[in-house]
Design a protein around this motif. Structure first.
Motif, PDB file in Angstrom:
ATOM      1  N   ILE A  65      35.111  35.618  48.489  1.00  0.00           N
ATOM      2  CA  ILE A  65      34.122  36.517  49.430  1.00  0.00           C
ATOM      3  C   ILE A  65      34.966  37.558  49.775  1.00  0.00           C
ATOM      4  N   GLY A  89      40.533  41.113  47.220  1.00  0.00           N
ATOM      5  CA  GLY A  89      39.865  40.035  46.304  1.00  0.00           C
ATOM      6  C   GLY A  89      39.807  40.313  44.973  1.00  0.00           C
ATOM      7  N   ALA A 117      31.120  37.087  46.156  1.00  0.00           N
ATOM      8  CA  ALA A 117      30.171  37.604  47.050  1.00  0.00           C
ATOM      9  C   ALA A 117      30.730  38.973  47.960  1.00  0.00           C
ATOM     10  N   ASP A 118      29.740  39.868  47.992  1.00  0.00           N
ATOM     11  CA  ASP A 118      29.885  40.907  48.677  1.00  0.00           C
ATOM     12  C   ASP A 118      28.671  41.695  48.801  1.00  0.00           C
ATOM     13  N   PRO A 119      28.527  42.303  50.024  1.00  0.00           N
ATOM     14  CA  PRO A 119      27.149  43.173  50.137  1.00  0.00           C
ATOM     15  C   PRO A 119      27.125  44.424  49.204  1.00  0.00           C
ATOM     16  N   ASN A 120      28.370  44.674  48.701  1.00  0.00           N
ATOM     17  CA  ASN A 120      28.181  45.926  47.990  1.00  0.00           C
ATOM     18  C   ASN A 120      28.176  45.604  46.372  1.00  0.00           C
ATOM     19  N   ARG A 122      30.383  47.535  43.845  1.00  0.00           N
ATOM     20  CA  ARG A 122      31.901  47.218  43.819  1.00  0.00           C
ATOM     21  C   ARG A 122      31.938  46.124  43.138  1.00  0.00           C
ATOM     22  N   THR A 139      38.732  37.212  51.484  1.00  0.00           N
ATOM     23  CA  THR A 139      39.387  38.239  51.397  1.00  0.00           C
ATOM     24  C   THR A 139      38.332  39.623  51.903  1.00  0.00           C
ATOM     25  N   PRO A 192      37.192  42.203  55.585  1.00  0.00           N
ATOM     26  CA  PRO A 192      37.933  42.521  56.726  1.00  0.00           C
ATOM     27  C   PRO A 192      37.951  41.477  57.531  1.00  0.00           C
ATOM     28  N   GLY A 235      47.132  32.613  53.772  1.00  0.00           N
ATOM     29  CA  GLY A 235      47.892  33.530  52.881  1.00  0.00           C
ATOM     30  C   GLY A 235      48.882  34.362  53.158  1.00  0.00           C
ATOM     31  N   ARG A 283      40.755  53.520  56.901  1.00  0.00           N
ATOM     32  CA  ARG A 283      39.846  52.594  56.836  1.00  0.00           C
ATOM     33  C   ARG A 283      39.496  51.643  57.843  1.00  0.00           C
ATOM     34  N   TRP A 284      38.775  50.805  57.681  1.00  0.00           N
ATOM     35  CA  TRP A 284      38.178  49.844  58.732  1.00  0.00           C
ATOM     36  C   TRP A 284      39.476  49.189  59.659  1.00  0.00           C
ATOM     37  N   HIS A 291      51.905  39.239  59.548  1.00  0.00           N
ATOM     38  CA  HIS A 291      52.888  38.700  58.600  1.00  0.00           C
ATOM     39  C   HIS A 291      54.474  38.531  59.098  1.00  0.00           C
TER      40      HIS A 291
END
Ligand code: NAD
Length: 405
Positions: free
Chosen positions: A9, A15, A36-39, A42, A75, A77, A125, A167-168, A185
């Motif tokens: 996801i 991902g 799964a990704d709305p894009n 991509r 994976t 945001p 992770g 980025r975001w 981390h």
């Protein structure tokens, strides 16, 4: 042994390039059967990159409804980790969550609770734990070479302006803030080495350079710059300009969701810091500090671990640890070999551990409880830097909660 069926996801950098590509190393043991990704462009570009075929879903719910999928990697945001991890656990899947576990301590606790109720694995992770230098440092601490550890200083220097502030990640609503997003981390490594629970934290952090006043060139009269490196008129004279991968993050993918990965790091709005430091007090007289600088001209992580029998200085760039015994000048230098693969060989060994948990009953090197504690320090630090006060971890979670045992 049946092959594990995996879903991913969030088909972006981690991902595809990390989780997806690591799965290819173990074709007998696992297979990615869905993304799964709305894009959609991509996802399609990601499949091409991996050289595999599988089902694509624009809604993670549809992937999670598939009964044949054993485990999923989250994976996306950071702000979406909680939603999809809880959904996946409720759907009976084992779950790998990239760091941070969630963007709030409460969100982490919700994942932990869903994990306990489902009886499924929540694999945290934290690839830093698998870094060969960190692993050796942990062994030095556990073998008692440093005696009782009472102070750890963690420093991250990273030219992260390009990858984070474009980025975001630069917005707290998506990442929780850098002490959570990136600091989790190192704060986890510190917690792991310290072997104690954090009690309170305090922090200072600012946007010191990555703002309009920080541009590394003179503007001519009437000259403009931004909004991203691709369109920037001043690109030729900006030393920070960079291109984005044409496949997964190129034109077609941008047209689908407007996600431009090279937004101007100076002009973009941001509400998280480009450099800062947090300090932490633990429940056994120990203290720690973590400083992070995303405008460094060096990229490195240093961990200095002080104990009552010696001090160790770990340098992840030099792949070395120097151990200074307290009453002797006989410094021992450990040179550590790195494996191949992402993050200096850490990603493949983490993925191996994940598979071993699912297939061979191994214990995860890091789990949801570890994820909670590092986010709790990160969140306390974010509150502290904003409100200029020391923040008690017990304001964010109940340290006696059964879930944290
Ligand atoms: N462990 C590490 O070393 C490491 C390194 C980098 C990033 N990360 C973490 O990995 C995660 C992903 O980061 P990234 O750099 O790959 O980000 P990215 O921007 O490259 O990819 C994120 C993907 O999530 C997708 N997405 C957005 N909304 C979604 C939704 N509702 N459902 C499904 N997918 C959705 C985006 O379209 C994009 O493809 C983050 O949590 C980040 O903190 C970890």
């Amino acid at each position: 042994m049946a092959t594990l069926k995996l879903g991913i996801i969030g088909a972006g950098g981690r991902g595809i390039n990390s989780f997806g590509s690591m799965s290819l190393r173990h074709p007998k043991e696992c297979q990615v059967v869905a993304l799964a990704d709305p894009n959609r462009p991509r996802m399609e570009a990601g499949l091409k990159k991996l050289g595999i075929q599988c089902d694509l879903y624009e809604k993670p719910e549809d992937l999670l409804a598939r009964e044949d999928i054993d485990a999923v990697a989250i994976t996306t945001p950071d702000y979406l980790h909680e939603t999809y991890a809880v959904m996946a656990l409720e759907a009976g899947k084992d779950v790998f969550v990239d760091k941070p576990l969630a963007t709030t301590t409460q969100g982490c606790m919700n994942i932990l609770e869903a994990g306990r109720k489902s009886g499924k694995l929540v694999y945290m992770g934290f690839n830093m734990r698998f870094d060969p230098v960190v692993q050796r440092l942990k062994k030095i601490v556990d073998d008692g070479e440093l005696g009782k550890v009472f102070n750890i200083q963690s420093q991250e220097f990273y030219d992260g302006g390009k990858t984070y502030m474009a980025r975001w990640n630069r917005l707290r609503k998506f990442s929780g803030g850098l002490f959570i997003h990136k600091g989790s981390h190192d704060l986890d490594v510190v917690n792991w080495l310290m072997g104690a629970r954090p009690v309170r934290a305090s922090a200072f952090a600012n946007v010191s350079v990555l703002k309009p006043e920080g541009i590394p060139f003179e503007l001519e009269e009437g000259e403009t710059y931004g909004p991203n490196c691709t369109e920037c008129q001043a690109r030729a004279k900006c030393r920070d300009g960079f291109d984005i991968p044409a496949d997964t993050f190129g034109k077609e993918a941008i047209e689908a969701d407007g996600y431009v990965r090279n937004t101007c790091i100076y002009q973009s709005e941001k509400d998280t810091h480009d450099q800062g430091v947090c300090i932490v007090e633990y429940d056994g007289d120990q203290v720690a500090s973590h400083s992070e600088c995303f405008i460094g001209s060096i990229t490195n992580r240093l961990y200095t671990v002080l104990g009552d029998r010696g001090t160790a200085v770990a340098d992840l760039h030099a792949n070395s640890i120097r151990v200074h015994p307290r009453w002797s000048k006989d410094v021992v230098e450990h040179k550590i070999a790195r494996g191949s693969g992402g993050h200096g060989g850490a990603d493949p060994t983490m993925f191996r551990n994940f598979l071993d948990c699912l297939l061979n009953g191994a214990e995860p090197l890091s789990n949801a409880v570890d994820g909670v504690w590092s986010v709790a320090i990160g969140e306390a630090s974010e509150i502290s830097r904003t409100e200029k006060r020391v923040v008690e971890i017990s304001d964010l979670l109940d340290p006696k909660s059964d879930f944290l045992r």
